[in-house]
Design an enzyme around this catalytic site. Structure first.
Site: not given
Ligand code: PSU
Ligand code: MN
Length: 308
Positions: A26, A87, A107, A137, A139, A141, A158
């Protein structure tokens, strides 16, 4: 693969044609996840680790509105230094295309692009999930893990996230959560979370056999492989918890939501741990690149047996 919005490097096209092992990477981690200059250094080191372990790296990103599968070193430099990067998750691809923008794929975005290209293994740091303090919220992912059949190697998620809710979502969607040499779901900086994976597998070969069994049954989901951070760089859960709590409260006070939330939390945690979290982050990413290369090799060795 021919598609007007995709561009593959000759090396990746060749690897796909000959059935050589490939690992997708990624790029949100480069554009939004890590500070400079560690982001570029890390991007190069991930590629190097994958090559040293006998696979071809395919860093995925958007450059000038093209979905690029594999980048040259100059392009990695350009991406890591560019300020105006998007992003890019599923809903953002068309935005990047019409605006001819540069972007780092999340991801979810990377799973989509890798799968479109025929790449089945992908290495990242941590996946996105269900956020804690925010009411809705979740993701993309997680939705992608439910819908896109790729193996995603990560160090868990995390503890900035609601980990029990994240695992419940994956269970509901039928996504296997594999613990590599562990029964416990790892929490990125920490090896422990107190939560269980759905299956423990102890070798890349066993993981490749699991993927074959899952997909040959007609399952369409991704497979999440969680690889605990190496012991030496790990930070105990008890040490991370107060820091994560403080960063999360600050995000609420500053009213930071949506796409901006993960990058904000990562940056604040790096500051609050005086760089220790950054060091951990880099170590686990390289560890995941190595395991993903080993899995890709085992999977290509079994390709003919697959219904996919
Ligand atoms: N978690 C991490 N480091 C990161 C990300 C997530 O510990 O860099 C990044 C990854 O690319 C993940 C994205 O897919 O953030 C998720 O963002 P969101 O929660 O906005 O979907
Ligand atoms: Mn989000």
């Amino acid at each position: 693969m021919r598609h007007p919005n995709f561009q593959l490097t000759p090396e990746i096209s060749r690897a796909l044609l000959t059935g050589a092992p490939i690992v997708a990477l990624e790029s949100t981690v480069i554009t939004h996840g890590l500070p400079r200059p560690q982001n570029l250094e890390l991007a190069r080191n991930m590629e190097k680790q994958i090559r040293e372990h006998g696979a071809t790296p395919a860093t995925i990103a958007l450059l000038d509105g093209k979905i690029r599968i594999g980048l040259t070193d100059e392009e990695l430099v350009q991406l890591s230094e560019s300020d105006a990067t998007l992003k890019v998750s599923h809903r953002d691809f068309a935005t990047a295309i019409v605006k001819k923008a540069n972007g780092g794929t999340t991801v979810a975005g990377t799973m989509y692009a890798a799968n479109m290209t025929g790449i089945k293994v992908f290495a990242t740091g941590g996946i996105g999930g269900v956020h804690k303090e925010s009411s809705f919220d979740i993701s993309t992912d997680l939705k992608s893990l439910a819908e896109i059949p790729t193996v995603v190697v990560c160090a868990g998620a995390k503890a900035i996230l609601d980990l029990p809710a994240t695992l419940e979502y994956l269970e509901t969607m039928g996504v296997p959560v594999v613990g590599y040499q562990t029964d416990e779901f790892p929490a990125f900086y920490s090896r422990e979370s107190g939560l269980n994976v759905s299956v423990r597998l102890d070798s890349p070969k066993e993981i490749a056999e699991f993927a074959k069994a899952h997909w040959n049954l007609g399952m369409k989901t991704g497979i999440l492989v969680t690889n605990p951070i190496p012991e030496a760089e790990s930070i105990p859960k008890s040490e991370m918890e107060p820091i994560i709590a403080r960063a999360s409260v600050e995000a609420m006070e500053k009213e930071i939501h949506g796409q901006a939330l993960t990058p904000f939390l990562l940056g604040r945690i790096a500051e609050l741990t005086q760089g220790k979290s950054l060091k951990a982050n880099l170590a686990l990413l390289l560890n995941n690149a190595r395991l993903a290369a080993e899995i890709a090799k085992e999977m290509t060795a079994r390709k003919k047996e697959w219904a996919l």
